[in-house]
Design an enzyme around this catalytic site. Sequence first.
Site, PDB file in Angstrom:
ATOM      1  N   CYS A 130       0.812  -1.227   0.000  1.00 30.56           N
ATOM      2  CA  CYS A 130       0.000   0.000   0.000  1.00 30.56           C
ATOM      3  C   CYS A 130       0.844   1.276   0.000  1.00 30.56           C
ATOM      4  CB  CYS A 130      -0.965   0.006   1.171  1.00 30.56           C
ATOM      5  SG  CYS A 130      -2.075  -1.404   1.147  1.00 30.56           S
TER       6      CYS A 130
ATOM      7  N   ASN B 243      -9.932   0.088   0.152  1.00 27.30           N
ATOM      8  CA  ASN B 243      -8.476   0.101   0.119  1.00 27.30           C
ATOM      9  C   ASN B 243      -8.000  -0.458  -1.226  1.00 27.30           C
ATOM     10  OD1 ASN B 243      -5.742  -0.251   0.465  1.00 27.30           O
ATOM     11  ND2 ASN B 243      -5.901  -1.228   2.476  1.00 27.30           N
TER      12      ASN B 243
ATOM     13  N   HIS C 235      -2.904   7.280   2.891  1.00 29.41           N
ATOM     14  CA  HIS C 235      -3.376   6.018   2.325  1.00 29.41           C
ATOM     15  C   HIS C 235      -4.840   5.816   2.709  1.00 29.41           C
ATOM     16  CE1 HIS C 235      -3.819   1.965   1.156  1.00 29.41           C
ATOM     17  NE2 HIS C 235      -3.609   1.413   2.336  1.00 29.41           N
TER      18      HIS C 235
HETATM   19  N1  ACO Z   1     -18.574  -7.983   9.328  1.00 29.47           N
HETATM   20  C1  ACO Z   1     -19.092  -8.206  10.529  1.00 29.47           C
HETATM   21  N2  ACO Z   1     -18.356  -8.583  11.593  1.00 29.47           N
HETATM   22  C2  ACO Z   1     -17.030  -8.728  11.390  1.00 29.47           C
HETATM   23  C3  ACO Z   1     -16.427  -8.501  10.146  1.00 29.47           C
HETATM   24  C4  ACO Z   1     -17.267  -8.121   9.076  1.00 29.47           C
HETATM   25  N3  ACO Z   1     -16.801  -7.879   7.844  1.00 29.47           N
HETATM   26  N4  ACO Z   1     -15.109  -8.703  10.264  1.00 29.47           N
HETATM   27  C5  ACO Z   1     -14.871  -9.047  11.531  1.00 29.47           C
HETATM   28  N5  ACO Z   1     -16.040  -9.043  12.221  1.00 29.47           N
HETATM   29  C6  ACO Z   1     -16.248  -9.359  13.622  1.00 29.47           C
HETATM   30  C7  ACO Z   1     -15.113 -10.118  14.231  1.00 29.47           C
HETATM   31  O1  ACO Z   1     -15.256 -11.505  13.987  1.00 29.47           O
HETATM   32  C8  ACO Z   1     -15.269  -9.787  15.698  1.00 29.47           C
HETATM   33  O2  ACO Z   1     -16.285 -10.564  16.237  1.00 29.47           O
HETATM   34  P1  ACO Z   1     -16.136 -11.158  17.732  1.00 29.47           P
HETATM   35  O3  ACO Z   1     -16.047  -9.948  18.609  1.00 29.47           O
HETATM   36  O4  ACO Z   1     -17.376 -11.942  17.886  1.00 29.47           O
HETATM   37  O5  ACO Z   1     -14.876 -11.970  17.703  1.00 29.47           O
HETATM   38  C9  ACO Z   1     -15.774  -8.334  15.655  1.00 29.47           C
HETATM   39  O6  ACO Z   1     -16.306  -8.127  14.344  1.00 29.47           O
HETATM   40  C10 ACO Z   1     -14.699  -7.316  15.910  1.00 29.47           C
HETATM   41  O7  ACO Z   1     -13.596  -7.629  15.099  1.00 29.47           O
HETATM   42  P2  ACO Z   1     -12.257  -6.840  15.193  1.00 29.47           P
HETATM   43  O8  ACO Z   1     -11.226  -7.458  14.288  1.00 29.47           O
HETATM   44  O9  ACO Z   1     -11.910  -6.639  16.628  1.00 29.47           O
HETATM   45  O10 ACO Z   1     -12.725  -5.432  14.591  1.00 29.47           O
HETATM   46  P3  ACO Z   1     -11.924  -4.092  14.532  1.00 29.47           P
HETATM   47  O11 ACO Z   1     -12.680  -3.052  15.221  1.00 29.47           O
HETATM   48  O12 ACO Z   1     -10.465  -4.274  14.870  1.00 29.47           O
HETATM   49  O13 ACO Z   1     -11.999  -3.752  12.973  1.00 29.47           O
HETATM   50  C11 ACO Z   1     -10.714  -3.869  10.953  1.00 29.47           C
HETATM   51  C12 ACO Z   1     -11.458  -4.648  12.028  1.00 29.47           C
HETATM   52  C13 ACO Z   1     -11.702  -2.979  10.229  1.00 29.47           C
HETATM   53  C14 ACO Z   1     -10.100  -4.854   9.977  1.00 29.47           C
HETATM   54  C15 ACO Z   1      -9.628  -3.012  11.610  1.00 29.47           C
HETATM   55  O14 ACO Z   1      -8.856  -3.776  12.475  1.00 29.47           O
HETATM   56  C16 ACO Z   1      -8.730  -2.366  10.581  1.00 29.47           C
HETATM   57  O15 ACO Z   1      -9.157  -1.506   9.843  1.00 29.47           O
HETATM   58  N6  ACO Z   1      -7.442  -2.705  10.550  1.00 29.47           N
HETATM   59  C17 ACO Z   1      -6.513  -2.160   9.601  1.00 29.47           C
HETATM   60  C18 ACO Z   1      -6.681  -2.846   8.300  1.00 29.47           C
HETATM   61  C19 ACO Z   1      -5.956  -2.173   7.192  1.00 29.47           C
HETATM   62  O16 ACO Z   1      -6.035  -0.983   7.023  1.00 29.47           O
HETATM   63  N7  ACO Z   1      -5.241  -2.959   6.387  1.00 29.47           N
HETATM   64  C20 ACO Z   1      -4.622  -2.524   5.239  1.00 29.47           C
HETATM   65  C21 ACO Z   1      -3.251  -2.013   5.498  1.00 29.47           C
HETATM   66  S1  ACO Z   1      -2.473  -1.508   4.079  1.00 29.47           S
HETATM   67  C22 ACO Z   1      -1.832  -2.770   3.108  1.00 29.47           C
HETATM   68  O17 ACO Z   1      -0.631  -2.848   2.964  1.00 29.47           O
HETATM   69  C23 ACO Z   1      -2.687  -3.778   2.438  1.00 29.47           C
END
Ligand code: ACO
Length: 329
Positions: free
Chosen positions: A119, A286, A256
């Site tokens: 990214c 993304n 980003h």
């Molecule tokens: N829909 C519904 N529920 C979901 C989903 C979904 N799509 N995905 C996960 N959940 C659930 C999980 O299973 C979890 O359930 P549980 O509490 O019963 O276990 C709950 O939602 C919370 O999950 P978390 O992973 O704790 O959610 P979080 O608030 O951390 O958000 C997210 C997740 C959006 C992925 C966040 O961590 C994030 O944005 N991280 C950065 C990701 C990113 O930007 N990556 C790209 C980097 S750049 C590159 O080089 C590619």
Amino acid sequence: MTTSIPQQRSVVLGVGAYLPAKTLTNEELAKLVDTSDEWIVQRTGIKERHIAADGETTSMLGEKAARAALANAGVSAGDIDLIVVGTSTPDWTFPSTATQIQAALGITHGVAFDLQAVCSGFVFALATAEKFLRSGSHKRALVIGAETFSRIIDWSDRTTCVLFGDGAGAMILEAQPSQGGREERGVLTTHLRSDGRHRAKLYVDGGPSATQTVGHLRMEGKEVFRFAVGQVTDVVKDAFAATGLTANDLDWFVPHQANRRIIDMSAQKLGIAPEKIIATVHLHGNTSAASVPLALAAAAADGRIKQGDLVMLEAVGGGFTWGSALIRW
Ligand code: ACO
């Protein structure tokens, strides 16, 4: 400062972008995996993403963005002597996507190559092209971020498939004489970092040498989130330190486009006012290396970013890699 007083500075002549025609909304995704529009919007700000058509490859997206940037810059393809493409989803293992775009544009002189920083790919490509231009070796660069992440997503994994999309963005840079002043147009400074210890937090579980497959993206979302907000601001601070400029001097912050919460929290940590943030993540999710130039092209097209504005680019990606570029537009 990474630069002394440069003889040449890389001035932005134009930007362009391309998103595939097909969109995939949160509501449509909710029919594929156990998720909801509410969850995706609340956690990421994303409303929809674009998906490349069958047979539509990264180089095809990149070529369309390149043509838009050339038109915006008012230069012809024949004026370009350097092409750097940031991508992690090349058409083929080789030859490079950059050479495919070069051929598609009918360019037979100069040099074209890919750069892989996930990214951060566009910021790394921009920093690389800028150094070529500043050295005097090349005159006009086409810098592209282009991706088809839909091809490496595990569409049964709701924790990743809701986040990514396809697209491309491009920028034309020209070497112009400069006295090195902060008010003069061009790339003022760039700062790149990487730390390979973080591989397990964001990676693709396939590759030509390791598995002889393309593989799928795997991510520890919470860890990536923590790193993106906690660490990455250092390269923005480095850019301020190198130039003597501050967050107050910025007209625009173009980070980003991965997640609206990461964008807002990063800006807050850096003391950048919310109204200076350019965010397009709701429109395309993304798009990895394409995300920064997609946001730039949108803000240039609608008149927000104007000549003379001070624009801070920032990105973070798998590796981890991260970087900043401070530009007098
Ligand atoms: N829909 C519904 N529920 C979901 C989903 C979904 N799509 N995905 C996960 N959940 C659930 C999980 O299973 C979890 O359930 P549980 O509490 O019963 O276990 C709950 O939602 C919370 O999950 P978390 O992973 O704790 O959610 P979080 O608030 O951390 O958000 C997210 C997740 C959006 C992925 C966040 O961590 C994030 O944005 N991280 C950065 C990701 C990113 O930007 N990556 C790209 C980097 S750049 C590159 O080089 C590619």
